[in-house]
Design a protein around this motif. Sequence first.
Motif, PDB file in Angstrom:
ATOM      1  N   ALA A  97       7.659   7.703  -3.139  1.00  0.00           N
ATOM      2  CA  ALA A  97       9.431   7.302  -2.996  1.00  0.00           C
ATOM      3  C   ALA A  97       9.789   5.932  -2.632  1.00  0.00           C
ATOM      4  O   ALA A  97      10.052   5.306  -3.663  1.00  0.00           O
ATOM      5  N   MET A  98       9.428   5.470  -1.164  1.00  0.00           N
ATOM      6  CA  MET A  98       9.984   4.538  -0.476  1.00  0.00           C
ATOM      7  C   MET A  98       8.995   3.437  -1.132  1.00  0.00           C
ATOM      8  O   MET A  98       9.334   2.167  -1.994  1.00  0.00           O
ATOM      9  N   TYR A  99       7.608   3.436  -1.764  1.00  0.00           N
ATOM     10  CA  TYR A  99       7.313   2.349  -2.561  1.00  0.00           C
ATOM     11  C   TYR A  99       7.657   2.437  -4.238  1.00  0.00           C
ATOM     12  O   TYR A  99       7.389   1.230  -4.156  1.00  0.00           O
ATOM     13  N   GLU A 100       8.052   3.542  -4.817  1.00  0.00           N
ATOM     14  CA  GLU A 100       8.375   3.073  -5.803  1.00  0.00           C
ATOM     15  C   GLU A 100      10.065   2.303  -5.559  1.00  0.00           C
ATOM     16  O   GLU A 100      10.400   1.543  -6.553  1.00  0.00           O
ATOM     17  N   LYS A 101      10.815   2.060  -4.364  1.00  0.00           N
ATOM     18  CA  LYS A 101      11.842   1.479  -4.550  1.00  0.00           C
ATOM     19  C   LYS A 101      11.314   0.089  -4.341  1.00  0.00           C
ATOM     20  O   LYS A 101      12.131  -0.890  -4.855  1.00  0.00           O
ATOM     21  N   ARG A 102      10.227  -0.066  -3.547  1.00  0.00           N
ATOM     22  CA  ARG A 102       9.949  -1.607  -3.528  1.00  0.00           C
ATOM     23  C   ARG A 102       9.895  -2.736  -4.303  1.00  0.00           C
ATOM     24  O   ARG A 102       9.582  -3.325  -4.322  1.00  0.00           O
ATOM     25  N   MET A 103       8.927  -1.025  -5.578  1.00  0.00           N
ATOM     26  CA  MET A 103       8.976  -1.980  -6.840  1.00  0.00           C
ATOM     27  C   MET A 103      10.105  -1.995  -7.407  1.00  0.00           C
ATOM     28  O   MET A 103       9.519  -3.402  -8.361  1.00  0.00           O
ATOM     29  N   GLN A 104      10.456  -1.181  -7.390  1.00  0.00           N
ATOM     30  CA  GLN A 104      12.259  -2.587  -8.240  1.00  0.00           C
ATOM     31  C   GLN A 104      13.137  -3.396  -7.698  1.00  0.00           C
ATOM     32  O   GLN A 104      13.028  -4.242  -8.215  1.00  0.00           O
ATOM     33  N   TYR A 157       0.422  -1.234  -0.072  1.00  0.00           N
ATOM     34  CA  TYR A 157       0.135   0.004   0.090  1.00  0.00           C
ATOM     35  C   TYR A 157       0.715   0.882   0.062  1.00  0.00           C
ATOM     36  O   TYR A 157       1.784   1.260   0.322  1.00  0.00           O
ATOM     37  N   VAL A 158       0.527   2.303  -0.583  1.00  0.00           N
ATOM     38  CA  VAL A 158       1.354   3.656  -0.439  1.00  0.00           C
ATOM     39  C   VAL A 158       0.300   5.168  -0.903  1.00  0.00           C
ATOM     40  O   VAL A 158      -0.727   4.578  -1.308  1.00  0.00           O
ATOM     41  N   ASP A 159       1.150   5.613   0.277  1.00  0.00           N
ATOM     42  CA  ASP A 159      -0.159   6.842   0.936  1.00  0.00           C
ATOM     43  C   ASP A 159       0.687   7.148  -1.243  1.00  0.00           C
ATOM     44  O   ASP A 159       1.721   8.907  -0.165  1.00  0.00           O
ATOM     45  N   ASN A 196      -4.988   2.826  -8.302  1.00  0.00           N
ATOM     46  CA  ASN A 196      -5.439   3.399  -7.302  1.00  0.00           C
ATOM     47  C   ASN A 196      -4.573   4.248  -6.866  1.00  0.00           C
ATOM     48  O   ASN A 196      -4.287   4.860  -5.790  1.00  0.00           O
ATOM     49  N   SER A 197      -4.535   5.338  -7.841  1.00  0.00           N
ATOM     50  CA  SER A 197      -3.442   6.074  -7.549  1.00  0.00           C
ATOM     51  C   SER A 197      -3.933   7.742  -7.224  1.00  0.00           C
ATOM     52  O   SER A 197      -2.860   8.714  -7.157  1.00  0.00           O
ATOM     53  N   SER A 198      -4.975   7.758  -7.135  1.00  0.00           N
ATOM     54  CA  SER A 198      -6.153   8.888  -6.695  1.00  0.00           C
ATOM     55  C   SER A 198      -5.997   9.223  -5.596  1.00  0.00           C
ATOM     56  O   SER A 198      -6.373  10.250  -5.117  1.00  0.00           O
ATOM     57  N   GLY A 199      -5.391   8.480  -4.150  1.00  0.00           N
ATOM     58  CA  GLY A 199      -4.833   8.571  -2.466  1.00  0.00           C
ATOM     59  C   GLY A 199      -5.741   8.339  -2.317  1.00  0.00           C
ATOM     60  O   GLY A 199      -6.572   8.808  -0.652  1.00  0.00           O
ATOM     61  N   GLN A 200      -7.445   7.551  -2.889  1.00  0.00           N
ATOM     62  CA  GLN A 200      -8.465   7.614  -1.905  1.00  0.00           C
ATOM     63  C   GLN A 200      -7.948   6.430  -1.088  1.00  0.00           C
ATOM     64  O   GLN A 200      -7.309   5.173  -1.669  1.00  0.00           O
ATOM     65  N   GLN A 201      -9.094   6.343   0.086  1.00  0.00           N
ATOM     66  CA  GLN A 201      -8.776   4.450   0.033  1.00  0.00           C
ATOM     67  C   GLN A 201      -9.930   3.840  -0.593  1.00  0.00           C
ATOM     68  O   GLN A 201     -10.566   4.561  -1.040  1.00  0.00           O
ATOM     69  N   MET A 202      -9.131   2.256  -0.144  1.00  0.00           N
ATOM     70  CA  MET A 202      -9.733   1.454  -1.612  1.00  0.00           C
ATOM     71  C   MET A 202     -11.152   1.049  -0.615  1.00  0.00           C
ATOM     72  O   MET A 202     -11.173   0.641   0.686  1.00  0.00           O
TER      73      MET A 202
END
Length: 59
Positions: free
Chosen positions: A27-34, A17-19, A50-56
Amino acid sequence: MSVDCIVFIRISKVYDYVDYRVPELKAMYEKRMQGYKSMDYKVQGNDEENSSGQQMKLF
């Protein structure tokens, strides 16, 4: 002569999950994806979904 072959398949599911509104967390999420890609993990779905910043909504 018969040869028996056993194949093991390992399936791992990672829920990450990412905010996107917080630059450091994004930035931390993008590093994890790599890292996931370097381990040959396959991504299901689309980051943009899910990049809208809204909670699913789960339920």
